[in-house]
Scaffold this motif. Structure first.
Motif, short mmCIF file in Angstrom:
data_model
loop_
_atom_site.label_atom_id
_atom_site.label_comp_id
_atom_site.label_asym_id
_atom_site.label_seq_id
_atom_site.Cartn_x
_atom_site.Cartn_y
_atom_site.Cartn_z
N UNK A 222 -12.62 -15.48 17.48
CA UNK A 222 -12.83 -14.04 17.38
C UNK A 222 -12.38 -13.52 16.03
N UNK A 223 -12.76 -12.31 15.74
CA UNK A 223 -12.43 -11.70 14.47
C UNK A 223 -10.98 -11.22 14.45
N UNK A 224 -10.43 -11.13 13.24
CA UNK A 224 -9.13 -10.49 13.06
C UNK A 224 -9.36 -8.99 13.21
N UNK A 225 -8.88 -8.40 14.27
CA UNK A 225 -9.20 -7.02 14.59
C UNK A 225 -8.11 -6.04 14.20
N UNK A 226 -6.94 -6.54 13.79
CA UNK A 226 -5.84 -5.65 13.42
C UNK A 226 -5.58 -5.77 11.92
N UNK A 227 -5.22 -4.68 11.25
CA UNK A 227 -4.96 -4.76 9.81
C UNK A 227 -3.94 -5.85 9.48
N UNK A 228 -4.25 -6.68 8.51
CA UNK A 228 -3.30 -7.75 8.14
C UNK A 228 -2.03 -7.17 7.53
N UNK A 229 -0.93 -7.85 7.73
CA UNK A 229 0.35 -7.47 7.15
C UNK A 229 0.92 -8.70 6.47
N UNK A 230 0.91 -8.69 5.16
CA UNK A 230 1.34 -9.84 4.37
C UNK A 230 2.70 -9.57 3.75
N UNK A 231 3.58 -10.56 3.84
CA UNK A 231 4.94 -10.41 3.31
C UNK A 231 5.34 -11.68 2.57
N UNK A 232 4.88 -11.85 1.32
CA UNK A 232 5.20 -13.06 0.56
C UNK A 232 6.66 -13.09 0.12
N UNK A 233 7.16 -14.28 -0.13
CA UNK A 233 8.52 -14.46 -0.63
C UNK A 233 8.60 -14.02 -2.09
#
Length: 526
Positions: A271-282
């Motif tokens: 299925x598709x990614x349906x929620x806004x992505x939340x990225x937290x790089x080091x």
């Protein structure tokens, strides 16, 4: 006959035509068309996979051409189309037309045993192929649900080279791929909102919670700074719990970018990614990891945060060149990577969330009784630490606030408002914006152009007077001036107000006052 395959290149990639020709000569395989190392190594993988799958490799000279010839091709996803093209040229399949392969796209990496390994970019390949009228796909079994998101049931799922050959043989005899038994609803939720936590779990910090609500509703950038223990990271990581779900079109674009990067978090459910992505790089991440790039260009963190949020915790600890390089993508909503054979563009419509200590040791702004021993940093060290942000980047951050660790009385208060209640207000404001910006290419208030601000941000007489007074007192730049109006528009949307009132302007200005000076932490509220 030729077989189509796909090569990642920027956001869209390109369709590659794989042609095979067998002629008399010393046995061997030649590959033309600017094939890079991984593609050239396919010669030995294909030969071994043939033998271990029960097929006889042609004892003649085999020529493989990858068109267009002037573009570099890299990656192991071309293994399977090369193998099937050789089978076709060798007469293993009945011939039924030189152009039949134009309606088929094949991807897959071969092991020496003949097993087919999954590859990245299958959804992106499917989207690119559909634009050219290609409707049928043979892909690794692990990627089949990913391809079926857009291609419906016209997908052949192959776990081995023998299975792929069988699927192609059936297609030659019947004129269509055999049914794969796949079913998926692209509108169904993909990555579920689990593990985010709830706003009610964080005591105090009501101003910070309000700023996150405004940021989620309008897509605004946010800076929060204060001593350790103030809850900066804890609340920021709960931002996804109040963000509005993506539209189906947005979900396809986000999932396509994650597919290009090799992310497979959605493949198990197809299925598709349906929620806004939340990225937290080091904070040790390189500029290439944040912005994208590499020998074969892949999306960076800003593109993986497309239509979502990029959270930089301990932001001043990131390399200065990394932080400053965010200015252009924030403005353009696009990352352009220059290459010798032309620029590569990757979408990067993200909102930036920055969390920082006010000084290198972190103790600046701590109140007596909080276990603090005083700040150990010199004035020059604090200035050097804060200078990493730079005025140009901070000017693009519409919401800025200082926070301090909660007092004991706040810790014993009952739970505050939960994420579900806040999320309902955010979704209400987002729906207003979707209707407002329909067919304009704009998603949120934070993306409004100056002309749109004049149209969609009407001020009452009292609000206009208050705004001009505050703008002159704070010395707002032109960008900051319009940014405050965008924030005020979002605050009005959260209340369902048609025009921007004085109270909306005052709250927007309140969220803009701090952040230019680390010593603002001394005026922090709980």
């Amino acid at each position: 006959m030729f077989i189509n395959t796909y090569a990642p290149y920027g956001a869209d990639g390109i369709i590659i035509r794989v042609e095979a020709d067998i002629r008399r000569g010393i046995p061997g395989i030649d590959i033309t068309g600017l094939a890079q190392e991984a593609v050239r190594e396919a010669r030995e993988r294909v030969r071994a996979a043939f033998r271990n799958s029960g097929f006889v490799f042609p004892q003649d000279r085999v020529l493989i051409n990858l068109a267009p010839a002037g573009l570099r091709k890299d990656g192991a996803a071309l293994d399977l189309p090369i193998a099937l093209a050789v089978m076709t040229a060798a007469g293993i399949f009945p011939q039924s037309g030189d152009t039949e392969g134009g309606e088929l796209l094949v991807m897959g990496e071969l092991e020496l045993s003949g097993r087919i390994r999954p590859v990245r970019g299958v959804l992106a390949a499917t989207a690119a192929a559909l634009k050219l009228g290609i409707r049928e796909f043979i892909v690794p079994a692990e990627n089949a649900r990913e391809a079926a998101i857009l291609a419906s049931t016209r997908v052949g799922a192959a776990a081995t080279l023998a299975e792929a050959a069988h699927i192609l043989a059936i297609r030659r005899e019947t004129g269509s791929l055999p049914p794969a038994g796949l079913s998926t609803d692209p509108r169904a939720p993909g990555t579920a909102g689990t593990g985010w936590g709830d706003f009610a779990e964080v005591r105090g910090q009501e101003r910070y919670k309000r700023a996150l609500e405004i940021a989620a509703a309008g897509g605004h950038n946010l800076l929060v700074f204060g001593p350790p223990g103030a809850g900066k990271t804890m609340l920021a990581r709960r931002l996804p719990s109040i963000m509005a779900p993506l539209t189906p079109e947005e979900a396809v674009e986000v999932t396509r970018l994650h597919s290009l990067a090799g992310r497979t978090i959605f493949e198990s459910e197809g299925r598709l990614i349906s929620h806004p992505p939340f990225r937290s790089p080091h904070h040790s991440a390189s500029a290439e990891g944040i912005l994208g790039g590499g020998k074969t260009v892949r999306p960076g963190e800003i593109s993986l945060a497309h239509f979502g949020a990029l959270f930089l915790d301990e932001a001043p600890e990131f390399r200065k060149n990394v932080i400053q390089s965010l200015r252009e993508p924030l403005e353009d909503r696009m990352m352009t990577i220059s290459r010798a054979d032309g620029p590569v563009r990757l979408p990067a419509d993200f909102q930036l969330i920055l969390a920082a200590n006010p000084c290198p040791c972190g103790r600046l702004g701590m109140r007596p009784g909080q276990g603090a021993q005083g700040c150990f940093c010199s004035a020059e060290e604090i200035r050097r630490y804060w200078r990493k942000f730079g005025a140009a980047l901070l000017d693009r951050v519409e919401l800025r606030l200082a926070v301090s660790p909660p007092e004991l009385g706040q810790m014993t208060k009952p739970d505050g408002e939960n994420s579900a209640d806040i999320a309902r207000r955010v979704l209400y404001a987002v729906e207003i914006q979707r209707e407002r910006f329909k067919k304009t290419g704009i998603r949120r208030n934070a993306r409004m152009s100056t002309g749109m601000i004049d149209r969609f941000c009407p001020l009452s007489a009292n609000a206009e007077t208050a705004f001009r007074t505050a703008a002159e007192k704070l010395g707002l730049s032109g960008r900051a001036y319009h940014g405050a109006l965008r924030v005020a528009r979002t605050i009005a949307d959260l209340e369902g107000a048609e025009s921007i009132k004085t109270v909306h302007i005052l709250e927007a200005i309140q969220h803009r006052r701090q952040g230019d000076d680390p010593y603002d932490v001394f005026s922090a509220g709980g």
